[in-house]
Design an enzyme around this catalytic site. Sequence first.
Site, PDB file in Angstrom:
ATOM      1  N   ASP A 146       0.860  -1.189   0.000  1.00 30.45           N
ATOM      2  CA  ASP A 146       0.000   0.000   0.000  1.00 30.45           C
ATOM      3  C   ASP A 146       0.898   1.241   0.000  1.00 30.45           C
ATOM      4  O   ASP A 146       2.023   1.182  -0.487  1.00 30.45           O
ATOM      5  CB  ASP A 146      -0.960  -0.061   1.208  1.00 30.45           C
ATOM      6  CG  ASP A 146      -2.242   0.709   0.954  1.00 30.45           C
ATOM      7  OD1 ASP A 146      -2.184   1.815   0.392  1.00 30.45           O
ATOM      8  OD2 ASP A 146      -3.337   0.221   1.319  1.00 30.45           O
ATOM      9  N   HIS A 169       2.113   2.036  -3.185  1.00 25.30           N
ATOM     10  CA  HIS A 169       1.170   2.950  -3.821  1.00 25.30           C
ATOM     11  C   HIS A 169       1.642   4.397  -3.785  1.00 25.30           C
ATOM     12  O   HIS A 169       0.857   5.308  -3.948  1.00 25.30           O
ATOM     13  CB  HIS A 169      -0.211   2.811  -3.172  1.00 25.30           C
ATOM     14  CG  HIS A 169      -0.833   1.458  -3.390  1.00 25.30           C
ATOM     15  ND1 HIS A 169      -2.102   1.142  -2.972  1.00 25.30           N
ATOM     16  CD2 HIS A 169      -0.354   0.334  -4.004  1.00 25.30           C
ATOM     17  CE1 HIS A 169      -2.388  -0.115  -3.309  1.00 25.30           C
ATOM     18  NE2 HIS A 169      -1.332  -0.627  -3.918  1.00 25.30           N
TER      19      HIS A 169
END
Length: 428
Positions: free
Chosen positions: A222, A245
């Site tokens: 993430d 991310h």
Amino acid sequence: MRKLVVSFFIIYIVTSLSFNVGCQETFNVFDYGAVGDGQNNDSEAFLKAWNALCVAKGTPTLVVPKEKTFLLQPTKFSGPCKSNDSIHVEILGKIVAPNTPQEWKECEKESWLLFSEVNNLIINGNETGVINGNGSPWWREVKKSKCYRPKALRFFKCNDLRLSGLTHVDSPKGHVSIVNCTNVIVSDLHIIAPDDSKNTDGIDIIMSRHVNIHDCIIGTGDDCIAINNGSVHVNVTNIVCGPGHGISVGSIGEEGAYETVAEVHVRNCTFNGTMNGARIKTWPGGSGYARNISFEKIKLIGAKNPIIIDQNYCNGKHHCGDSTWSSSAVEVSNVTYYDIQGTMADDQAIIFDCSKNADDTLACLNIVMKQINITSIDPETEISVLCKNVNGTIDATSPNVHCLQARTSTIVADSPDASSPDPNAYSF
Ligand SMILES: *[C@@H]1O[C@H](CO)[C@@H](O)[C@H](O)[C@H]1NC(C)=O
Ligand SMILES: *[C@@H]1O[C@H](CO)[C@@H](O)[C@H](O)[C@H]1NC(C)=O
Ligand SMILES: *[C@@H]1O[C@H](CO)[C@@H](O)[C@H](O)[C@H]1NC(C)=O
Ligand SMILES: *[C@@H]1O[C@H](CO)[C@@H](O)[C@H](O)[C@H]1NC(C)=O
Ligand SMILES: *[C@@H]1O[C@H](CO)[C@@H](O)[C@H](O)[C@H]1NC(C)=O
Ligand SMILES: *[C@@H]1O[C@H](CO)[C@@H](O)[C@H](O)[C@H]1NC(C)=O
Ligand SMILES: *[C@@H]1O[C@H](CO)[C@@H](O)[C@H](O)[C@H]1NC(C)=O
Ligand SMILES: *[C@@H]1O[C@H](CO)[C@@H](O)[C@H](O)[C@H]1NC(C)=O
Ligand SMILES: *[C@@H]1O[C@H](CO)[C@@H](O)[C@H](O)[C@H]1NC(C)=O
Ligand SMILES: *[C@@H]1O[C@H](CO)[C@@H](O)[C@H](O)[C@H]1NC(C)=O
Ligand SMILES: *[C@@H]1O[C@H](CO)[C@@H](O)[C@H](O)[C@H]1NC(C)=O
Ligand SMILES: *[C@@H]1O[C@H](CO)[C@@H](O)[C@H](O)[C@H]1NC(C)=O
């Protein structure tokens, strides 16, 4: 009589001074019953050592010895502690979480290892310390565990915090979470989890002020770093991010909340194979702002969506389409992208997916782009740009961002307030 009292008093002062100043007691978890075989529950020993440290004066140090593995159940290290100086924790060995969610016997709300209200805390891994959250079974949907999926290492109300030199591996959820802390330095961390591990943010900053994160290598499933509501004055420098991310402001404004983030400066960072790069994400229908944010000296290596402002973010998705939330937006303003170079994968180099406010004004204002050159790793791919409901300026930027106002270098040079940018200054 008076003389006697005074001299006793002086002796008392002198002895207590020298005692406090010279006092650098160490609290080794082995002396409090830890086994360090990776099997025994060492939580109690850690807590005993912590409780002894917490009432000590001077500069006490908790030692987690090298070359040993300590299994900890969810554990809360509470302050405030007595020492008015700094409190040290040296994690030289390995701390591991239970292997399966079923073996998590205790649940500390949202965390595995929690430091709460401890000021002047210095945690150092000295490059050998490892914190392994054994998270892989949690990444698949776990319905049987009675615990919430925990973040591995969490700090709540810890002012003057320093965290460095540790390796963080496979947290069930976020790896390092900093909540309501002021004056924080995080450095030299290595954070590793697979790119398909769910919600395994590297570092989360929430409601915290004056935070400096530097020289970390972060690759997770993430956000490498996420800066969330209530955070202000956050510097992020020398970070290598990927997989992951990207480095994100937000998401903020969930379910109509008023949330704010300001003064975030990201500098000299690399996005290598990330899903996003420099990212700002806000929920439709929220309010508040994300202001005064800069991304400078960014290197891209095959990053997807290298520059993105998403005002239609919803829980990992995009445009979830709940129209009841669409009447307001978190204002995104004064965002500078300066000196961003390298390659991207996919096709959209720049996404400004902004919304309009109820009164029809734009929700993304004063976006400044300078010296940007993004090319595709695949020369066949045509790079595109999405640009909606945003204003600002663009200078020496490729690909072109048509809805920003071009500001050519000659105009920049002519303008007294915007001569060639000082590489050491943040500009908006
Ligand atoms: C581990 O030790 C802690 C602290 O003593 C205790 O609260 C917890 O119940 C123990 N957990 C297990 C699984 O034994
Ligand atoms: C801590 O307290 C002692 C005496 O109580 C004092 O001498 C010392 O200066 C204090 N240290 C700090 C850092 O405030
Ligand atoms: C930390 O690492 C340095 C260099 O490797 C070493 O000299 C020092 O003794 C270590 N500190 C501890 C507490 O082990
Ligand atoms: C954050 O911590 C400060 C004190 O450090 C406290 O006054 C404030 O209420 C806290 N805020 C929240 C939301 O917990
Ligand atoms: C962030 O960087 C700026 C510019 O170098 C500096 O003035 C500021 O003090 C830094 N803030 C923090 C919290 O490190
Ligand atoms: C956002 O952060 C502010 C400031 O720390 C806090 O007072 C507020 O409660 C937070 N809002 C939400 C929705 O958590
Ligand atoms: C930029 O970051 C890299 C790590 O990614 C580091 O090696 C380099 O020294 C940094 N450059 C500066 C000028 O700090
Ligand atoms: C980028 O990531 C790839 C794949 O993990 C790795 O092989 C490569 O060394 C990385 N490049 C840099 C500059 O970090
Ligand atoms: C943004 O920066 C401007 C100029 O430096 C400053 O006046 C303003 O207070 C900042 N806004 C926030 C919310 O920090
Ligand atoms: C944006 O920055 C400009 C100039 O630095 C400043 O005057 C303005 O107050 C800032 N706007 C916001 C909304 O912070
Ligand atoms: C942009 O980068 C590409 C690839 O490195 C290079 O060929 C091109 O000259 C650069 N363009 C500018 C304007 O610097
Ligand atoms: C963007 O719009 C705002 C509000 O209408 C305005 O104050 C600002 O000057 C505009 N900025 C640019 C660069 O056009």
